[in-house]
Design an enzyme around this catalytic site. Structure first.
Site, PDB file in Angstrom:
ATOM      1  N   HIS A 128     108.099 -14.805 -81.770  1.00  0.00           N
ATOM      2  CA  HIS A 128     107.104 -13.979 -82.132  1.00  0.00           C
ATOM      3  C   HIS A 128     107.044 -14.236 -83.797  1.00  0.00           C
ATOM      4  O   HIS A 128     107.962 -14.069 -84.386  1.00  0.00           O
ATOM      5  CB  HIS A 128     107.286 -12.444 -82.027  1.00  0.00           C
ATOM      6  CG  HIS A 128     106.004 -11.506 -82.477  1.00  0.00           C
ATOM      7  ND1 HIS A 128     105.009 -11.377 -81.766  1.00  0.00           N
ATOM      8  CD2 HIS A 128     106.120 -10.911 -83.716  1.00  0.00           C
ATOM      9  CE1 HIS A 128     104.142 -10.645 -82.427  1.00  0.00           C
ATOM     10  NE2 HIS A 128     104.785 -10.438 -83.684  1.00  0.00           N
TER      11      HIS A 128
ATOM     12  N   ASP B 261     101.536   1.888 -77.968  1.00  0.00           N
ATOM     13  CA  ASP B 261     101.462   1.243 -79.103  1.00  0.00           C
ATOM     14  C   ASP B 261      99.880   0.822 -79.673  1.00  0.00           C
ATOM     15  O   ASP B 261      99.599   0.996 -80.794  1.00  0.00           O
ATOM     16  CB  ASP B 261     102.279  -0.073 -79.242  1.00  0.00           C
ATOM     17  CG  ASP B 261     101.939  -0.921 -80.197  1.00  0.00           C
ATOM     18  OD1 ASP B 261     102.377  -0.530 -81.471  1.00  0.00           O
ATOM     19  OD2 ASP B 261     101.331  -2.277 -80.154  1.00  0.00           O
TER      20      ASP B 261
ATOM     21  N   ARG C 200      97.031   3.950 -86.848  1.00  0.00           N
ATOM     22  CA  ARG C 200      97.757   3.595 -88.262  1.00  0.00           C
ATOM     23  C   ARG C 200      96.914   2.661 -89.215  1.00  0.00           C
ATOM     24  O   ARG C 200      96.783   2.841 -90.312  1.00  0.00           O
ATOM     25  CB  ARG C 200      98.971   2.727 -87.790  1.00  0.00           C
ATOM     26  CG  ARG C 200     100.237   3.622 -87.459  1.00  0.00           C
ATOM     27  CD  ARG C 200     101.265   2.654 -86.899  1.00  0.00           C
ATOM     28  NE  ARG C 200     101.706   1.823 -87.765  1.00  0.00           N
ATOM     29  CZ  ARG C 200     102.091   0.556 -87.371  1.00  0.00           C
ATOM     30  NH1 ARG C 200     102.464   0.097 -86.150  1.00  0.00           N
ATOM     31  NH2 ARG C 200     102.658  -0.391 -88.425  1.00  0.00           N
TER      32      ARG C 200
ATOM     33  N   SER D  35     106.613  -1.233 -83.227  1.00  0.00           N
ATOM     34  CA  SER D  35     105.334  -1.741 -82.543  1.00  0.00           C
ATOM     35  C   SER D  35     105.564  -3.065 -81.866  1.00  0.00           C
ATOM     36  O   SER D  35     105.171  -3.229 -80.752  1.00  0.00           O
ATOM     37  CB  SER D  35     104.462  -1.614 -83.549  1.00  0.00           C
ATOM     38  OG  SER D  35     103.064  -2.406 -83.209  1.00  0.00           O
TER      39      SER D  35
ATOM     40  N   LYS E 151     106.502  -4.205 -77.605  1.00  0.00           N
ATOM     41  CA  LYS E 151     105.855  -5.184 -76.696  1.00  0.00           C
ATOM     42  C   LYS E 151     106.723  -6.625 -76.381  1.00  0.00           C
ATOM     43  O   LYS E 151     106.509  -6.868 -75.418  1.00  0.00           O
ATOM     44  CB  LYS E 151     104.464  -5.946 -77.600  1.00  0.00           C
ATOM     45  CG  LYS E 151     103.382  -4.604 -77.867  1.00  0.00           C
ATOM     46  CD  LYS E 151     102.269  -5.264 -78.685  1.00  0.00           C
ATOM     47  CE  LYS E 151     102.590  -5.174 -80.076  1.00  0.00           C
ATOM     48  NZ  LYS E 151     101.560  -4.682 -81.152  1.00  0.00           N
TER      49      LYS E 151
HETATM   50  N1  URA Z   1     102.017  -6.468 -85.570  1.00  0.00           N
HETATM   51  C1  URA Z   1     102.226  -5.408 -84.523  1.00  0.00           C
HETATM   52  O1  URA Z   1     101.999  -5.596 -83.451  1.00  0.00           O
HETATM   53  N2  URA Z   1     102.319  -4.225 -84.909  1.00  0.00           N
HETATM   54  C2  URA Z   1     102.651  -3.822 -86.476  1.00  0.00           C
HETATM   55  O2  URA Z   1     102.725  -2.828 -86.693  1.00  0.00           O
HETATM   56  C3  URA Z   1     102.380  -4.912 -87.249  1.00  0.00           C
HETATM   57  C4  URA Z   1     102.132  -6.364 -86.774  1.00  0.00           C
END
Ligand code: URA
Length: 425
Positions: free
Chosen positions: A80, A159, A166, A181, A185
Site C-alpha cells: 500500500h 471508515d 474528516r 483508516s 482496510k
Molecule cells: N488514505 C486513507 O485511506 N485514509 C486516510 O486517512 C488517509 C489516506
C-alpha cells in the site's frame, strides 16, 4: 455509554477503553451518533492524539464494521502506498513478486483529486475489468499470482463514513486517524504480508520525513499487533515517481520497466519494495530477495505474469508488446524553459492538479476520466536546461486549450536561475 463523556475524555487526554471506541464507531456507523458529535471527537483526536492501544482499538472497530476478505490461498501479500503522483509501483511490484512465488492480492480504490488510483490505471487497458466476484479474483490469483479487484461495497463501512466526515471537517491530518483508516482496510483484505510505503513531501499527506517516519512506525506496530508480517518504509514525493503521470501513460511506463527497457529511480524503488515483500514472505535475506526481484524482471517472467493477468481480467494483453495499443492523447503541448536553468525539484501536488485539469483524474467521485491524459516529465531534478528545452509534455484528448494547465505546470517547477528570467510556456 454517553458520547459526550467520550468526547470529554479524549479532550482531556484520558484514554478510551476498547469497548468505548467500539461503541462509538458502531453507533456512528449505524447513525445513532450524529456527525456533529463524531466531528467533535475527531477534532479532539487531531489535537491530543490517541495512544497506540486506542489506535489499535479504532483500527479493529473499523475493520470489523463490515466484511473481511477470506482468500483460500497459501500466502498472500499486499502493498500500500499512502497516495502519490505518478505512482505506478503496484503494476510492477505485483507481477515481480508473483514471479518469485508470492501471491499479490490487491483490493484497490479509484483515484480522487490529485492522486491516481491503480484501478483507473489498469482500466486504461481496453477491456480490463476489476469489478468481479471474489471467486474470479481468487482464480486469477491462483493462476498468475497477481490480481487487482475494486473495493468491495461493504469493506470497512465505518471508515468510509468517518473519512468523508474528516474530509469536510478539517480532521484528515492526524497520524492515528490516518493509521487506523489505512490499516483497517488493509486488515480487512487480510493479506499475510503487508508492505506499506509512506510518502512524504509535496503531494503527500505527511509533509515532512519525520512525520512520515512516525506514521510508518505506528502502522508497522499496528500491523504486527494484528498478527501480520508488516514493514513500512518512507519515500520522498518531492518529485513524481518515474517519468509519466496519467493512467495509460503510467501503464506504458510500467511495461517499459517490466520489459527491462527502463531503469532508474522508479526501477530501484520497485526492486526494493518487491524485495521487502519477498523477505517478509520468507524467501531469503534482503540481498537475496533484491537479486530475485531483478531476475524476475530481466528474465521476462514478471512481464509474462502481467500479460496473463491482463488477459484473465478481459484486457488486451498485446499492450505488453505494443504500447501504441494503449489510449494516446489527441493533443500535446510542450512546456519549454525560457532560459538556462537548473531544475531543483517539483511541486508534485501541483503536477497532480495539472494532470487533473488535463482530464486524467476526477474532482467528484463519478467524473469520467480521459485515459490518455497526463504529463510526460522530460526533465528531472538536477538537470541543466538551455532556453527552449522541453521541461514537460502535456497530453490530453478532452482538452485542446493548454493555457491554464501550462501556466500551472510552469509554477510547479522549482529551479535555480542560470542567467535568466522566470520560465515562459
Ligand atoms: N488514505 C486513507 O485511506 N485514509 C486516510 O486517512 C488517509 C489516506
Amino acid at each position: 455509554m454517553n458520547v459526550i463523556d467520550l468526547i470529554n475524555k479524549t479532550k482531556n487526554s484520558a484514554p478510551l477503553t476498547d469497548s468505548e471506541i467500539k461503541w462509538l464507531v458502531n453507533e456512528y456507523t449505524e447513525g445513532s451518533v450524529p456527525d456533529y458529535q463524531m466531528s467533535a471527537w475527531l477534532m479532539a483526536v487531531c489535537l491530543n492524539g490517541l495512544t497506540e492501544q486506542e489506535t489499535l482499538s479504532l483500527t479493529y472497530a473499523m475493520r470489523d464494521s463490515g466484511e473481511t476478505l477470506q482468500l483460500d490461498l497459501p500466502l498472500t501479500a499486499d502493498k500500500h502506498s499512502t497516495g502519490g503522483v505518478g505512482d505506478k509501483t503496484s503494476l510492477i511490484i505485483g507481477p515481480a513478486a508473483a514471479a518469485c512465488g508470492v501471491c499479490v492480492a490487491k483490493m484497490s480504490g479509484r483515484g480522487l483529486g490529485h492522486t491516481g488510483g491503480t484501478i483507473d490505471k489498469l482500466e486504461s487497458i481496453k477491456g480490463f475489468r476489476t469489478d468481479m466476484p471474489l471467486a474470479e479474483f481468487e482464480k486469477i490469483l491462483r493462476e498468475t499470482g497477481f490480481s487487482v479487484i475494486s473495493q468491495s461495497g461493504n469493506l470497512c463501512p465505518a471508515d468510509k463514513k468517518i473519512y468523508a466526515l474528516r474530509n469536510s471537517t478539517g480532521t484528515v491530518n492526524s497520524i492515528p486517524l490516518i493509521c487506523a483508516s489505512i490499516m483497517s482496510k488493509k486488515l480487512a483484505t487480510n493479506a499475510d504480508c503487508l508492505v506499506l510505503d509512506v510518502k512524504y513531501g509535496s503531494g503527500a499527506f505527511m509533509k515532512t520525513r519525520s512525520d512520515a517516519e512516525k506514521l510508518a512506525a505506528l502502522m508497522e506496530k499496528i500491523g504486527k499487533a494484528a498478527g501480520k508480517k508488516c514493514r513500512a518504509v518512507v519515500t520522498d514525493m518531492d518529485m513524481p515517481l518515474g517519468i509519466n503521470i496519467g493512467n495509460a501513460l503510467e501503464v506504458e511506463e510500467a511495461i517499459d520497466i517490466l520489459s527491462g527497457k527502463t531503469k532508474g529511480r522508479l526501477y530501484d524503488i520497485c526492486i526494493g519494495l518487491t524485495a521487502d515483500i519477498l523477505e517478509l514472505a520468507g524467501k531469503g535475506s534482503y540481498d537475496e530477495c533484491v537479486d530475485m526481484a531483478k531476475e524476475a524482471i530481466s528474465s521476462g517472467k514478471a512481464l509474462d505474469i502481467f500479460r496473463r493477468t491482463i488477459e484473465l481480467h478481459g484486457g488486451n494483453p498485446d499492450v505488453c508488446e505494443d504500447t501504441l495499443l494503449l489510449p494516446h492523447a489527441r493533443f500535446t503541448y510542450k512546456v519549454k524553459a525560457a532560459c538556462d536553468m537548473k531544475i531543483s525539484s517539483f511541486d508534485t501536488e501541483e503536477l497532480g492538479m495539472v494532470s487533473l485539469l488535463l482530464g486524467a483524474g476526477r474532482i467528484a467521485k463519478d467524473d469520467r476520466i480521459d485515459m490518455s491524459a497526463g504529463i510526460i516529465m522530460n526533465t528531472q531534478p538536477g538537470d541543466v536546461l538551455n532556453a527552449g528545452d522541453t521541461m514537460m509534455t502535456l497530453c490530453s484528448t478532452v482538452c485542446s486549450d493548454f493555457s491554464d494547465a501550462a501556466m500551472r505546470a510552469v509554477k510547479a517547477v522549482r529551479f535555480e536561475k542560470i542567467n535568466c528570467q522566470p520560465p515562459l510556456t
